[in-house]
Design a protein around this motif. Structure first.
Motif, short mmCIF file in Angstrom:
data_model
loop_
_atom_site.label_atom_id
_atom_site.label_comp_id
_atom_site.label_asym_id
_atom_site.label_seq_id
_atom_site.Cartn_x
_atom_site.Cartn_y
_atom_site.Cartn_z
N LEU A 17 58.76 51.54 87.31
CA LEU A 17 58.83 52.90 86.72
C LEU A 17 58.71 52.42 84.88
O LEU A 17 59.82 51.69 84.60
N GLN A 34 55.55 57.71 86.98
CA GLN A 34 56.15 58.31 88.30
C GLN A 34 55.72 57.58 89.27
O GLN A 34 54.70 57.01 89.57
N GLN A 56 48.16 62.39 90.09
CA GLN A 56 48.92 61.63 90.84
C GLN A 56 48.14 61.11 92.01
O GLN A 56 47.60 61.88 92.58
#
Length: 477
Positions: A427, A404, A371
């Motif tokens: 997304l 995400q 991430q």
């Protein structure tokens, strides 16, 4: 309450809740070396040193006296410029004189005090190498980020700091003029061992959660206060009278900051400077970003929870916290509940707090593997300024597919707000330059900003779209 003012022990019986340190210094103690420039914590002319007991020693920090409340300084050592006005100049003052660092002179007391606390807390490492000089200069700039010079005289002030850098700190005469460090330490330790006046009704300072719950139940109309960096503006500029305040910073359970698994738990009494320091290892993005949050003086007193609780649309930290899926632990007496931060702000200055409920702590998840997190603040000044827009984004991709994505902005709506429409379009898509070009159209459905003194609506919309597109392009790279 008791405090040490320079070298004098002071006892105060139930001081008025809305008395600022600056007002008390100038009007009651007649110590006028500390100046009032803005009365909102922006200019730094009123900077003083505040020493607090931590792990058996005194830790000194710079504080804006104009927005520090007197009642919050029990068992603290307040040092003003008056304490340095002896027959021999303090090395900081001498360096300022040698480098012609004072022009109109109004801001000089604040600069001197900020340099004194920097000098006390920074080991002398000389300027032998370019790297050492760069590190020293950056530290000085951070220390002075909350001091504004109206005569554009920053270079001579920085030169004074350069002159100070290689000097031996152990020879500092500060404590000679205050009776010696050991004497100050013992006085503070004696003060800390004394219970506060139980009859005090104006400024309540509970020391544990039980006493906090009892105080809030007894006085539900009272306002909670931590660093007072925002609340004090109601006093100094709003001219409001506050009969009673409840300080949460003395509650031991709320002074905790710790990492549990992949989460950082940050109590309501933890200052932004403490968050900045704690996050350097595992969340350096937060530490770097807090360097843009107001000034060192403000971060030394303001809290992360306070920045959230104010429910301001231009609060700096909520956008970053939102994209990291932060949660809030709320407390009402002995009852506790946890909610997502994105559920906290219901409207302009409206929150999900129920009657008698307060924010106990923030649960801040660290970024997961893969991430990426971005954040950018746009303001007229790099430091010590309110943002026109603040944009944060977290994104995770698997083989180019967006699995995400969170986007949140401050200054773009009545509350710090997620870009739900933009997120939904991104997304599940393959991240391409063609997809990124569509962001401004989607973003216009998420936000309809306003014109104000900081920026026009068109500027906000364009800059925010540019930043998000830039984040996405970087994610591709």
């Amino acid at each position: 309450m008791h405090l040490l003012l320079n070298e004098t022990t002071i006892e105060l019986v139930d001081p008025a809740a809305d008395t600022t340190l600056l007002h008390w210094l100038r009007e009651s103690q007649y110590l006028t070396a500390t100046k009032e420039g803005c009365a909102v914590g922006d200019c730094g002319a009123c900077t003083v040193l505040v020493g607090e007991l931590e792990q058996g020693k005194i830790v000194y920090r710079s504080v804006n006296a104009c927005i520090a409340l007197l009642g919050s300084l029990n068992a603290c050592h307040v040092v003003t410029l008056d304490a340095l006005q002896g027959p021999k100049l303090h090395p900081v003052q001498q360096a300022m004189v040698d480098c012609h660092s004072s022009q109109c002179g109004f801001c000089s007391p604040g600069f001197v005090m900020s340099l004194v606390v920097w000098w006390l807390n920074t080991p002398a490492n000389g300027l032998a190498t370019p790297a050492a000089f760069a590190q020293h200069r950056h530290g000085v700039e951070l220390a002075l980020s909350g001091n504004l010079c109206r005569c554009t005289g920053y270079l001579p002030i920085l030169l004074a700091a350069d002159q100070l850098a290689p000097m031996d700190r152990t020879a500092a005469p500060l404590f000679d003029q205050l009776g010696g460090y050991e004497k100050c330490l013992k006085l503070l330790q004696d003060m800390a061992s004394k219970p506060r006046n139980e009859a005090a009704q104006a400024y309540l300072a509970p020391s544990n959660l039980v006493d906090l719950a009892l105080a809030y139940e007894a006085f539900p109309e009272a306002r909670l206060v931590a660093g007072s960096t925002d609340l004090a503006l109601d006093i100094t500029h709003g001219l409001k009278t506050m009969d009673r305040l409840i300080d949460v910073t003395g509650v031991e359970e709320l002074r905790s900051i710790k990492q549990q698994g992949n989460d950082i738990h940050i109590g309501a009494g933890v200052s932004l400077s403490e968050v900045e320091c704690f996050c350097q290892k595992d969340l350096p993005l937060m530490s770097d970003f807090l360097g843009r949050f107001a000034s060192r003086q403000v971060r030394n007193r303001g809290t992360l929870v306070g920045n959230i609780a104010n429910s301001s649309p231009i609060a700096d930290t909520p956008p970053l916290l939102l994209v990291l899926d932060a949660k809030l632990v709320l407390l009402q007496g002995q009852n506790e509940r946890t909610i997502a931060l994105k559920e906290f702000n219901l409207g302009y200055k409206q929150t999900a707090l129920q009657a008698g409920e307060l924010i106990h702590s923030v649960i801040l998840p660290l970024p997961k593997i893969g991430q990426r997190v971005f954040v950018e603040k746009v303001s007229k000044r790099a430091e010590d300024d309110i943002s026109a827009t603040c944009v944060a984004m977290s994104i995770t991709q698997e083989q180019g597919l967006i699995t995400q994505i969170n986007i949140a902005c401050g200054g773009m709506a009545a509350i710090p707000k997620m870009a739900d429409v933009t997120q939904s379009h991104l997304l599940g898509q393959v991240l391409t330059l063609e997809l990124i070009k569509k962001v401004p159209v989607w973003l216009a459905q998420d936000y309809q900003p306003i014109d104000d003194m900081r920026a026009s609506a068109n500027y906000r919309q364009q800059v925010t779209a540019n930043l998000i597109q830039g984040f996405l392009q970087e994610a591709i790279a």
